[in-house]
Write a protein that holds these residues in place. Structure first.
Motif, PDB file in Angstrom:
ATOM      1  N   ARG A 513       0.843  -1.208   0.000  1.00  0.00           N
ATOM      2  CA  ARG A 513       0.000   0.000   0.000  1.00  0.00           C
ATOM      3  C   ARG A 513       0.871   1.249   0.000  1.00  0.00           C
ATOM      4  NH1 ARG A 513      -3.606  -2.538   3.214  1.00  0.00           N
ATOM      5  NH2 ARG A 513      -2.631  -1.804   5.120  1.00  0.00           N
ATOM      6  N   LEU A 514       1.906   1.205   0.835  1.00  0.00           N
ATOM      7  CA  LEU A 514       2.813   2.356   0.947  1.00  0.00           C
ATOM      8  C   LEU A 514       3.509   2.619  -0.394  1.00  0.00           C
ATOM      9  CD1 LEU A 514       4.157   4.370   2.933  1.00  0.00           C
ATOM     10  CD2 LEU A 514       5.925   2.666   3.327  1.00  0.00           C
ATOM     11  N   ILE A 515       3.950   1.550  -1.043  1.00  0.00           N
ATOM     12  CA  ILE A 515       4.660   1.723  -2.322  1.00  0.00           C
ATOM     13  C   ILE A 515       3.722   2.316  -3.374  1.00  0.00           C
ATOM     14  CG2 ILE A 515       5.811   0.521  -4.225  1.00  0.00           C
ATOM     15  CD1 ILE A 515       7.057  -1.362  -2.275  1.00  0.00           C
ATOM     16  N   VAL A 516       2.507   1.777  -3.462  1.00  0.00           N
ATOM     17  CA  VAL A 516       1.574   2.293  -4.485  1.00  0.00           C
ATOM     18  C   VAL A 516       1.251   3.753  -4.195  1.00  0.00           C
ATOM     19  CG1 VAL A 516      -0.731   2.092  -5.478  1.00  0.00           C
ATOM     20  CG2 VAL A 516       0.571   0.047  -4.967  1.00  0.00           C
ATOM     21  N   GLU A 517       1.050   4.038  -2.926  1.00  0.00           N
ATOM     22  CA  GLU A 517       0.685   5.406  -2.549  1.00  0.00           C
ATOM     23  C   GLU A 517       1.812   6.384  -2.900  1.00  0.00           C
ATOM     24  OE1 GLU A 517       0.683   7.546   1.576  1.00  0.00           O
ATOM     25  OE2 GLU A 517      -0.500   5.702   1.654  1.00  0.00           O
ATOM     26  N   ARG A 518       3.039   6.003  -2.596  1.00  0.00           N
ATOM     27  CA  ARG A 518       4.157   6.923  -2.814  1.00  0.00           C
ATOM     28  C   ARG A 518       4.538   7.032  -4.286  1.00  0.00           C
ATOM     29  NH1 ARG A 518       6.216  10.746  -0.246  1.00  0.00           N
ATOM     30  NH2 ARG A 518       8.385  10.130  -0.127  1.00  0.00           N
ATOM     31  N   GLY A 537      18.531  -3.525   3.091  1.00  0.00           N
ATOM     32  CA  GLY A 537      18.312  -4.614   4.039  1.00  0.00           C
ATOM     33  C   GLY A 537      16.976  -4.570   4.751  1.00  0.00           C
ATOM     34  N   ALA A 538      16.065  -3.677   4.327  1.00  0.00           N
ATOM     35  CA  ALA A 538      14.740  -3.663   4.955  1.00  0.00           C
ATOM     36  C   ALA A 538      13.919  -4.853   4.463  1.00  0.00           C
ATOM     37  CB  ALA A 538      14.020  -2.359   4.641  1.00  0.00           C
ATOM     38  N   LEU A 539      14.237  -5.304   3.249  1.00  0.00           N
ATOM     39  CA  LEU A 539      13.619  -6.509   2.708  1.00  0.00           C
ATOM     40  C   LEU A 539      14.734  -7.520   2.466  1.00  0.00           C
ATOM     41  CD1 LEU A 539      11.221  -5.287  -0.145  1.00  0.00           C
ATOM     42  CD2 LEU A 539      10.559  -6.222   2.054  1.00  0.00           C
ATOM     43  N   ALA A 540      14.385  -8.806   2.598  1.00  0.00           N
ATOM     44  CA  ALA A 540      15.387  -9.816   2.273  1.00  0.00           C
ATOM     45  C   ALA A 540      14.759 -10.845   1.359  1.00  0.00           C
ATOM     46  CB  ALA A 540      15.883 -10.479   3.544  1.00  0.00           C
ATOM     47  N   ARG A 541      15.559 -11.308   0.419  1.00  0.00           N
ATOM     48  CA  ARG A 541      15.033 -12.317  -0.494  1.00  0.00           C
ATOM     49  C   ARG A 541      15.692 -13.638  -0.122  1.00  0.00           C
ATOM     50  NH1 ARG A 541      13.526 -11.137  -5.902  1.00  0.00           N
ATOM     51  NH2 ARG A 541      14.973  -9.403  -5.949  1.00  0.00           N
ATOM     52  N   ASN A 542      14.865 -14.526   0.393  1.00  0.00           N
ATOM     53  CA  ASN A 542      15.410 -15.830   0.747  1.00  0.00           C
ATOM     54  C   ASN A 542      14.383 -16.840   0.271  1.00  0.00           C
ATOM     55  OD1 ASN A 542      16.783 -17.887   1.753  1.00  0.00           O
ATOM     56  ND2 ASN A 542      16.548 -17.380   3.937  1.00  0.00           N
ATOM     57  N   GLY A 543      14.415 -17.098  -1.031  1.00  0.00           N
ATOM     58  CA  GLY A 543      13.311 -17.842  -1.636  1.00  0.00           C
ATOM     59  C   GLY A 543      12.172 -16.877  -1.864  1.00  0.00           C
ATOM     60  N   GLU A 544      11.538 -16.482  -0.770  1.00  0.00           N
ATOM     61  CA  GLU A 544      10.517 -15.456  -0.928  1.00  0.00           C
ATOM     62  C   GLU A 544      10.955 -14.175  -0.219  1.00  0.00           C
ATOM     63  OE1 GLU A 544       7.664 -16.858   2.744  1.00  0.00           O
ATOM     64  OE2 GLU A 544       7.302 -17.577   0.702  1.00  0.00           O
ATOM     65  N   ILE A 545      10.223 -13.079  -0.521  1.00  0.00           N
ATOM     66  CA  ILE A 545      10.629 -11.793   0.053  1.00  0.00           C
ATOM     67  C   ILE A 545      10.067 -11.644   1.466  1.00  0.00           C
ATOM     68  CG2 ILE A 545      10.387  -9.303  -0.239  1.00  0.00           C
ATOM     69  CD1 ILE A 545      11.658  -9.919  -2.703  1.00  0.00           C
ATOM     70  N   LYS A 546      10.919 -11.207   2.373  1.00  0.00           N
ATOM     71  CA  LYS A 546      10.469 -11.012   3.762  1.00  0.00           C
ATOM     72  C   LYS A 546      10.766  -9.583   4.201  1.00  0.00           C
ATOM     73  CE  LYS A 546      10.126 -15.325   6.092  1.00  0.00           C
ATOM     74  NZ  LYS A 546      10.761 -16.323   5.230  1.00  0.00           N
ATOM     75  N   LEU A 547       9.899  -9.075   5.052  1.00  0.00           N
ATOM     76  CA  LEU A 547      10.125  -7.741   5.601  1.00  0.00           C
ATOM     77  C   LEU A 547      10.944  -7.895   6.875  1.00  0.00           C
ATOM     78  CD1 LEU A 547       9.317  -4.804   5.117  1.00  0.00           C
ATOM     79  CD2 LEU A 547       7.366  -5.169   6.601  1.00  0.00           C
ATOM     80  N   LEU A 551       8.152  -0.522   8.157  1.00  0.00           N
ATOM     81  CA  LEU A 551       8.505   0.718   7.474  1.00  0.00           C
ATOM     82  C   LEU A 551       7.357   1.703   7.555  1.00  0.00           C
ATOM     83  CD1 LEU A 551       9.939  -0.886   4.287  1.00  0.00           C
ATOM     84  CD2 LEU A 551      11.211   0.562   5.847  1.00  0.00           C
ATOM     85  N   ALA A 552       7.685   2.932   7.926  1.00  0.00           N
ATOM     86  CA  ALA A 552       6.635   3.949   7.935  1.00  0.00           C
ATOM     87  C   ALA A 552       6.817   4.857   6.731  1.00  0.00           C
ATOM     88  CB  ALA A 552       6.718   4.755   9.215  1.00  0.00           C
ATOM     89  N   GLU A 553       8.024   4.876   6.185  1.00  0.00           N
ATOM     90  CA  GLU A 553       8.353   5.795   5.092  1.00  0.00           C
ATOM     91  C   GLU A 553       9.214   5.068   4.066  1.00  0.00           C
ATOM     92  OE1 GLU A 553       8.387   8.539   3.176  1.00  0.00           O
ATOM     93  OE2 GLU A 553       6.555   8.769   4.336  1.00  0.00           O
ATOM     94  N   LEU A 554       9.195   5.574   2.855  1.00  0.00           N
ATOM     95  CA  LEU A 554      10.101   5.029   1.833  1.00  0.00           C
ATOM     96  C   LEU A 554      11.129   6.098   1.515  1.00  0.00           C
ATOM     97  CD1 LEU A 554       7.842   3.488  -0.949  1.00  0.00           C
ATOM     98  CD2 LEU A 554       9.251   2.288   0.697  1.00  0.00           C
ATOM     99  N   LYS A 555      12.397   5.680   1.426  1.00  0.00           N
ATOM    100  CA  LYS A 555      13.397   6.662   0.975  1.00  0.00           C
ATOM    101  C   LYS A 555      13.290   6.760  -0.539  1.00  0.00           C
ATOM    102  CE  LYS A 555      16.984   5.918   4.325  1.00  0.00           C
ATOM    103  NZ  LYS A 555      17.813   4.752   4.436  1.00  0.00           N
ATOM    104  N   ILE A 556      13.682   7.910  -1.072  1.00  0.00           N
ATOM    105  CA  ILE A 556      13.626   8.043  -2.527  1.00  0.00           C
ATOM    106  C   ILE A 556      14.879   7.387  -3.109  1.00  0.00           C
ATOM    107  CG2 ILE A 556      13.463   9.662  -4.445  1.00  0.00           C
ATOM    108  CD1 ILE A 556      12.239  11.665  -2.489  1.00  0.00           C
ATOM    109  N   PRO A 557      14.725   6.360  -3.956  1.00  0.00           N
ATOM    110  CA  PRO A 557      15.915   5.705  -4.509  1.00  0.00           C
ATOM    111  C   PRO A 557      16.713   6.686  -5.375  1.00  0.00           C
ATOM    112  CG  PRO A 557      13.907   4.481  -5.052  1.00  0.00           C
ATOM    113  CD  PRO A 557      13.479   5.770  -4.450  1.00  0.00           C
ATOM    114  N   PRO A 558      18.064   6.552  -5.391  1.00  0.00           N
ATOM    115  CA  PRO A 558      18.885   7.530  -6.118  1.00  0.00           C
ATOM    116  C   PRO A 558      18.532   7.628  -7.592  1.00  0.00           C
ATOM    117  CG  PRO A 558      20.225   5.696  -5.274  1.00  0.00           C
ATOM    118  CD  PRO A 558      18.869   5.544  -4.697  1.00  0.00           C
ATOM    119  N   THR A 559      18.157   6.507  -8.208  1.00  0.00           N
ATOM    120  CA  THR A 559      17.816   6.538  -9.635  1.00  0.00           C
ATOM    121  C   THR A 559      16.584   7.405  -9.877  1.00  0.00           C
ATOM    122  OG1 THR A 559      16.799   4.443  -9.084  1.00  0.00           O
ATOM    123  CG2 THR A 559      18.790   4.354 -10.406  1.00  0.00           C
TER     124      THR A 559
END
Ligand SMILES: Nc1ncnc2c1ncn2[C@@H]1O[C@H](COP(=O)(O)OP(=O)(O)OP(=O)(O)O)[C@@H](O)[C@H]1O
Ligand SMILES: [Mg+2]
Length: 1006
Positions: A513-518, A537-547, A551-559
């Motif tokens: 929801r946060l990602i779509v909203e932002r 490192g807020a998410l980890a991929r170990n087979g499936e994605i885990k939180l 997270l209350a906020e998303l940082k703006i990725p440099p790209t």
């Protein structure tokens, strides 16, 4: 200025600038008065050194576009790529030579360096006698700034090594250079360094790191940091030089050597190399493309353009369409790149090399053979096109017959040659030509494209073009032209995309929801946001994605930051400054506030705001009280905000707060949360706290407990900024009393959080001199005693509180004290006294100021409970009904939960288990949904008791056990009742031993 020493009009000697330090000196001077550099040579410099002369004299090559973007204020934060390059051993060289002779060797090298930087739109900050310092991404932001920096560095090394070869051939010592690169945030500002000289320079750790990279680079090579490498991987190749200790940096820095070009050219290719996300939505567009393809393949050439903002999915759409059409069509692609405007035919050259299967490793002969072979195999009559194709591909041999031709004619014929080749090819099978990113197209490619559009009407050619909204063209009226405007993904498609990116685990739903909203459905932003979360490192991929952490906020990725910053920097300076002001004001932008903060009339602002709307930065939104705007993307607001220096942000926040206070003088209650925010960010804690109280209290009364809690938390941080005086103590006390009320609801009446807040309230009351200052703390303490079951002690205290409250004549305190006294009297079995306190509380809380606090429904139901115990059954029933009705009407969910629990208790006394069950169930659901954990447990215990009455003993036992366990963890309020009823259940189930041992244990615990 190069070479001119006297005014052509009047003959006066003209001033010249020192190439070393930039200070202006008389044209007759032989040496710079500031730094001692020999100047005599400058005036004599011929055209071969003009690049140096112009760039060093002006220092900065600022195009009109740049000039407009220079900050008119004290500076800006920008993310840039810095390049340092330095000639090795120039000191030693200088020592052995006369300065003039050294100059003849060094200056051409310097000129090559400067030319390489300018070729890729870099900006020379400084050219020291034997090296340069250049920036990419400033003054005007560039969305791919690390890439041109690396291209420039590679070119610089390549050109220097060629020059070095020439020196060696002339019997001189060869020259070599080191280059260093890093990407990061800096502050850039203009500095007055002489009376009429302004330098535009960056400051920040990241440029110093680039300088260190240069010092560490192996001779003749380019060293880059991991940050730059990460952004450029795939576009370039790198070799690790290992972790290295760098002066001024505590941790070792990963160092990489840039070794050459990689296989990727565009961002979409990079995304594809990373693995494309499942394609979602876009059915309408695919259908339109199919339709155009059918027409084209039947000999009615078509042009279809996809237009959208960066990252919306233009390239992906074409990619998908290409895949479905692959078998019948020949597809050719031409990519314009962000630094390619100045390089003629760059996209066409790529297209042709691809068509002729020319590999980077092929030598000229092989290349010529490949071209000749394919052209003649296609059609011998195309032979006369060959010299033009050779010319274009840089494969002409010594007898270049075209060299003497009129350039205009040659240009026309070259374009005709390409056109004939393509048209001939389309006779064999339909031809799809994709031109990507026309907003970066160079003039020559554009002219070829115009030629194609003009002539494909009867060809089996489908031209697919894509571009961003800023691109202008004149094809709109053509019947063969269709434009598809792509919008960001809608909710359903965006969610589908995130499901495929993140998986379907329910705990990721809030993050999605946060990602779509932002990101507002921009697929590029969504992918980058998720990649950034994986990287940090807020998410980890170990087979499936885990939180890994919430997270209350998303940082703006440099790209994403780079793409948005580049768009913002293309605005004229005044509009950009206005956008920065808007970013501080916030999401809802009333024209009157904008005018007051920007200090400009509405008439002057409106055209600029219209431009910002046309540029899709903001849009106007419907509003009752005058014109209002809002940011189109929260991310644009974020990037703009981040570009401001802290001091300017602070000043703008203060101006905004003052403007709101003046303009909304009579509606401050409606604006308090935004005033709290602006005054906090303006570092005005006293004013900020005034609005923090208002905001938190409003949230509490609305039942928005987590909002109240976070306001209190932020408010307490501000308290710490104040000097230790009465004002500070008072401010903290107000916040703590809200904290206590919130903790009671969310954590429980005698939870640790609540008790801590109440203890602090009492301390603060004492420090302030006791008496009325202690009253809030003491009333809260009464409630704690009630919940602990210490009613007798509590009642005494409550009576003292009432006396104190009467002295203060504050209706809310008097009501609160009576409410507690009522509860405690009820706890002591003094029902008459309870009734009179509850009535007094109800009377006090009926006053308008307290209508929203939700107290009235609670006191009414409590009174009903006491009446029932006195046997006044009818009155009790009526009152309970009234209380519940009031609670529902108030919308105060916590009061409703409490009222329902008490109403269920009333039913229990009356032996109406069905009604008891239904009230308790409603209270449980309500408490569950709103996070009232303790109250859910109490409701569940009442529910369990009702189940016992109804003979559903197994369910009753489970519920009673669960509610007792939860209460254990929350200070054990009112646990005697469920324990007693659980024991009763056990005995009804013939589990007498368990019943007895349980009661023994409970009695022993007290
Ligand atoms: N419909 C879609 N379904 C799934 N992923 C998508 C979709 N559209 C775009 N993407 C992904 O989003 C990213 C950005 O898309 P794309 O490169 O096509 O954007 P663009 O509009 O061409 O941007 P630019 O103007 O920067 O070239 C890509 O990784 C792409 O795969
Ligand atoms: Mg694209």
């Amino acid at each position: 200025m190069s070479g001119k020493r006297f005014c052509a009009e009047c003959g006066s000697p003209l001033a010249i600038r020192c190439p070393q330090c930039g200070v202006e000196t008389s044209a007759n001077a032989k040496f710079c008065a500031d730094c001692g550099t020999a100047l005599a040579a400058i005036a004599r410099q011929g055209s071969d050194s003009s690049a140096i002369a112009s760039s060093t004299a002006k220092k900065i090559r600022i195009t009109p576009e740049h000039a407009d973007a220079l900050p008119s204020i004290d500076g800006e934060r920008k993310t840039v790529t810095a390049l340092f390059a330095d000639i090795k051993g120039s000191m030693e060289l200088m020592e052995d030579f006369d300065p003039e002779e050294a100059r003849t060797i060094i200056d051409p090298a310097l000129k090559l360096m400067i030319e390489a930087v300018h070729r890729y739109d870099g900006y020379i900050v400084q050219s020291t006698g034997d090296g340069i310092f250049a920036l990419f991404g400033a003054p005007v932001a560039h969305e791919d700034h690390p890439q041109p920096a690396l291209y420039a560095a590679l070119r610089l090394q390549e050109q220097l090594s060629r020059y070095s070869g020439q020196l060696r051939a002339r019997g001189k010592l060869p020259l070599q250079a080191r280059a260093g690169i890093n990407t990061g945030e800096v502050v850039v500002r203009s500095l007055q360094t002489g009376t009429s000289h302004t330098e535009y320079t960056p400051i920040g750790h990241s440029t110093s790191l680039a300088a260190r990279m240069q010092a560490l680079a192996p001779v003749g090579s380019i060293a880059a940091t991991g940050v730059t490498r990460k952004l450029c991987e795939g576009y370039f190749t790198f070799k690790s030089l290992g972790p290295t200790l760098v002066k001024g940096v505590s941790e070792p820095v990963e160092l990489y050597e840039v070794t050459g070009l990689g296989p990727l050219r565009t961002r979409f290719q990079r995304a594809a190399a990373r693995g494309l996300t499942k394609f979602v939505g876009r059915q309408r567009e695919i259908e339109a493309l199919k339709h155009a393809a059918e027409l084209a393949s039947a000999g009615h050439g078509q042009v279809v353009a996809a237009m959208a903002e960066p990252g919306v999915g233009k390239s992906r759409l074409f990619h998908e369409f290409k895949l479905v059409s692959e078998s019948e069509w020949m597809t050719l692609e031409a990519f314009s790149v962000s630094h390619g405007k100045a390089s003629a035919y760059l996209p066409v050259l790529d297209l042709l090399r691809d068509y002729f299967h020319i590999a980077a490793t092929d030598d000229s002969r092989t290349r010529r053979e490949k071209v000749t072979g394919r052209v003649l195999a296609l059609d011998r009559s195309l032979e006369d096109a060959l010299p033009y194709l050779f010319g274009l591909l840089g494969l002409s041999e010594g007898d270049d017959s075209l060299a003497q031709m009129d350039p205009q004619l040659r240009r026309r014929r070259t374009q005709e040659a390409i056109k004939r080749l393509l048209f001939r090819e389309s006779l064999n099978q339909p031809l799809m030509i994709i031109f990507e990113d026309l907003h970066w197209i160079d003039g020559e490619t554009q002219s070829l494209l115009n030629l194609l559009v003009d002539s494909i009407a009867t060809a089996r050619i489908l031209l697919l073009l894509n571009y961003r909204p800023e691109y202008r063209h004149e094809w709109g009226s053509r019947t063969l032209y269709t434009q598809l405007r792509l919008d960001p993904l809608g909710h359903v498609s965006a969610e589908e995309m995130l499901d495929s990116l993140l998986g379907a685990a329910p705990e990721l739903a809030p993050l999605k929801r946060l990602i779509v909203e932002r990101t507002e459905g921009n697929p590029f932003f969504m992918e980058e946001a998720m990649q950034a979360l994986l990287d940090e490192g807020a998410l980890a991929r170990n087979g499936e994605i885990k939180l890994i952490r919430p997270l209350a906020e998303l940082k703006i990725p440099p790209t994403v930051q780079a793409v948005l910053a580049a768009r913002i920097d293309r605005l004229p300076a005044a509009e950009k400054e206005l956008l920065q002001t808007l970013a501080v004001i916030g999401k809802d932008l009333a024209l009157s506030v904008i005018g007051a903060v920007a200090g400009q009339s509405e008439a002057r602002l409106e055209p600029m705001l219209t431009d910002l709307q046309l540029g899709e930065f903001i849009y106007e939104q419907p509003s009752l009280g005058g014109t209002e705007y809002t940011f189109k993307h929260a991310l644009t607001q974020g990037v703009t905000y981040n570009s401001l220096l802290a001091e300017r942000r602070r000043a703008l926040h203060e101006r905004t707060a003052r403007a709101i206070e003046t303009l909304y003088l009579h509606q401050l209650e409606d604006r308090c949360s935004s005033l709290f925010r602006h005054y906090s960010l303006a570092h005005q804690p006293v004013k900020a706290l005034r609005y923090a109280h208002m905001t938190a209290e409003q949230a509490l009364n609305r039942g928005a407990y987590s909002e109240a809690a976070s306001t209190v938390e932020n408010g307490l941080k501000l308290v710490n900024e104040l000097a230790e005086d009465r004002e500070r103590l008072g401010a903290e006390l107000t916040l703590r009393s809200i904290e206590s009320a919130v903790a009671r609801v969310l954590h429980g009446a005698i939870s640790l959080e609540r008790e801590r807040a109440v203890r602090r309230m009492c301390e603060l009351g004492e420090k302030l001199g006791g008496g009325e200052h202690s009253l809030r703390g003491l009333i809260a303490l009464c409630n704690i005693l009630f919940n602990r079951g210490e009613s007798a002690r509590g009642l005494e205290l409550a009576q003292r509180c009432i006396a104190l409250a009467e002295e203060t004549a504050q209706a809310d305190l008097l009501a609160a004290a009576h409410e507690q006294a009522g509860l405690l009297a009820h706890g002591c079995g003094k029902q008459k006294e309870a009734i009179s306190h509850m009535q007094a509380a109800s009377d006090a809380s009926r006053s308008a100021a307290l209508a929203s606090s939700g107290m009235l429904p609670r006191t009414v139901v409590n009174e009903a409970l006491a009446l029932q115990l006195l046997g006044r059954v009818g009155e009790a029933a009526n009152l309970a009904e009234e209380g519940l009705r009031r609670a529902r009407e108030s919308g105060h969910l916590f009061s409703l939960a409490v009222a329902l629990i008490n109403a269920a208790g009333l039913c229990q006394i009356r032996r109406q288990p069905e009604a008891q069950l239904s009230h308790a169930h409603e209270a449980m659901v309500l408490s569950e949904e709103n996070g009232f954990a303790q109250w859910r447990a109490i409701a569940q215990s009442v529910h369990g008791i009702a189940l016992t009455e109804l003979g559903q003993l197994d369910r009753a036992v489970a519920e009673l056990q669960e509610s007792i366990a939860v209460m254990e963890a929350r200070g054990r309020p009112f646990r005697q009742a469920p324990i007693a009823h659980l024991a009763r259940c056990y005995s009804m189930m013939n589990r007498t031993d368990e019943a007895v041992s349980m009661l023994d244990e409970a009695l022993a615990d007290g």
